[in-house]
Design a protein around this motif. Sequence first.
Motif, PDB file in Angstrom:
ATOM      1  N   SER A  88       0.888  -1.102  -0.273  1.00  0.00           N
ATOM      2  CA  SER A  88       0.067   0.043   0.049  1.00  0.00           C
ATOM      3  C   SER A  88       1.109   1.251  -0.195  1.00  0.00           C
ATOM      4  CB  SER A  88      -0.923   0.034   1.347  1.00  0.00           C
ATOM      5  OG  SER A  88      -0.103   0.180   2.406  1.00  0.00           O
ATOM      6  N   THR A  89       0.383   2.301  -0.319  1.00  0.00           N
ATOM      7  CA  THR A  89       1.043   3.474  -0.350  1.00  0.00           C
ATOM      8  C   THR A  89       1.535   3.906   1.147  1.00  0.00           C
ATOM      9  OG1 THR A  89      -1.131   4.642  -0.277  1.00  0.00           O
ATOM     10  CG2 THR A  89       0.098   4.529  -2.390  1.00  0.00           C
ATOM     11  N   ARG A  90       0.594   3.651   2.083  1.00  0.00           N
ATOM     12  CA  ARG A  90       1.075   3.503   3.649  1.00  0.00           C
ATOM     13  C   ARG A  90       2.575   2.797   3.935  1.00  0.00           C
ATOM     14  NH1 ARG A  90       1.226   7.043   8.069  1.00  0.00           N
ATOM     15  NH2 ARG A  90       3.205   6.096   8.923  1.00  0.00           N
ATOM     16  N   ASP A 133       7.388   8.998  12.629  1.00  0.00           N
ATOM     17  CA  ASP A 133       6.431  10.005  12.164  1.00  0.00           C
ATOM     18  C   ASP A 133       6.658  10.496  10.515  1.00  0.00           C
ATOM     19  OD1 ASP A 133       5.265   9.976  14.713  1.00  0.00           O
ATOM     20  OD2 ASP A 133       6.503  11.384  15.322  1.00  0.00           O
ATOM     21  N   VAL A 134       5.568  10.779   9.920  1.00  0.00           N
ATOM     22  CA  VAL A 134       5.806  11.284   8.597  1.00  0.00           C
ATOM     23  C   VAL A 134       6.078  12.785   8.658  1.00  0.00           C
ATOM     24  CG1 VAL A 134       4.563  11.715   6.252  1.00  0.00           C
ATOM     25  CG2 VAL A 134       3.965   9.770   7.728  1.00  0.00           C
ATOM     26  N   ALA A 159       8.226   2.575   4.648  1.00  0.00           N
ATOM     27  CA  ALA A 159       9.450   1.872   4.089  1.00  0.00           C
ATOM     28  C   ALA A 159      10.424   3.213   4.077  1.00  0.00           C
ATOM     29  CB  ALA A 159       9.273   1.521   2.860  1.00  0.00           C
ATOM     30  N   SER A 160      10.338   4.380   3.687  1.00  0.00           N
ATOM     31  CA  SER A 160      10.955   5.591   3.791  1.00  0.00           C
ATOM     32  C   SER A 160      11.383   5.669   4.946  1.00  0.00           C
ATOM     33  CB  SER A 160      10.221   6.657   3.048  1.00  0.00           C
ATOM     34  OG  SER A 160       9.303   7.306   3.594  1.00  0.00           O
ATOM     35  N   LEU A 161      10.529   5.913   6.101  1.00  0.00           N
ATOM     36  CA  LEU A 161      10.618   6.034   7.226  1.00  0.00           C
ATOM     37  C   LEU A 161      11.726   5.028   7.935  1.00  0.00           C
ATOM     38  CD1 LEU A 161       7.293   7.249   8.554  1.00  0.00           C
ATOM     39  CD2 LEU A 161       8.942   8.780   7.667  1.00  0.00           C
ATOM     40  N   LEU A 198      11.911  14.335   3.344  1.00  0.00           N
ATOM     41  CA  LEU A 198      12.765  14.310   4.142  1.00  0.00           C
ATOM     42  C   LEU A 198      13.603  13.242   4.725  1.00  0.00           C
ATOM     43  CD1 LEU A 198      14.033  16.782   6.054  1.00  0.00           C
ATOM     44  CD2 LEU A 198      12.297  15.923   7.705  1.00  0.00           C
ATOM     45  N   ALA A 199      12.748  12.103   4.608  1.00  0.00           N
ATOM     46  CA  ALA A 199      13.579  10.708   5.162  1.00  0.00           C
ATOM     47  C   ALA A 199      14.852  10.352   3.964  1.00  0.00           C
ATOM     48  CB  ALA A 199      12.433   9.850   5.292  1.00  0.00           C
TER      49      ALA A 199
END
Length: 278
Positions: A4-6, A20-21, A11-13, A133-134
Amino acid sequence: MGLSTREIMDASLDLVGWEDVPADSTIYVPGDGIETALVGIDLESPELRLAASEGYDLALAHHPVGGRARLEFPAVLDRQVTFLTDHGVPEDEAEEAVAELRERTELSAHAANYRHDPSIAELLEQPYMNVHLAPDEVGRRAFVDAAESLDEEATVGDLVERLSTIPELATARTDVEVRVGRTDNAAGEVAIHHAAGTNGGAPVARTYFEHGVDTVIYIHAGGDDPRELREEFGDAKNLVVTGHIASDAIGMNALIDALEERGVDCTPVSGCGIGRES
């Protein structure tokens, strides 16, 4: 099954151990079962049409273009203050150094057409998101590692040479440049000013220099900023610029690798993929 997009945002975090996003990253159009992604530094309306016509499950951009990521972008500038104070700048002076940039960014965000690209994605029913940012933090940490690997006698030239071994910077058609100072200057105390929304311009670099930092690293710098700093500091201080797109590619390539390990087939465009082994 796909992601999913979430899960892709998570995964980026995970790349940097965050939960936190960040304010400059968001999901414009959510999606599930994502097995293919068009991934680029800049993906806007033309690329969204491309993604939809080519059947990609997701358009995954780096730079924020709308929605929360555009309107709340100024919040990430708080990291500029943190980076300054980490190098001994008093908080009030750090805030003053960032004040003009913060105001300019807030005005720009308020005036922006924050619905433009997201609304096109909605019309196309094209899942669409950005992560800023991540991935930039991944790049920042790579720069920190490069700087910390040098000995105390290292010159600015040694720093440039070490940074230039990072695959994305080594492969890019842009070079790591010394915009202020000299390659034979001592690198001294180095401040990595990246992963804070954007560069801090002349005011932030000046504040670092006034508080004992010898070398500042930006990934890009405005046309007038190096000139202002040279007029004030001559060759005594150093501003090293690593290159915008190559530097952004460091973190985005890491994200592509992480997604492909989880079964998402990624097609890198628009600057992603520089220096990445296929």
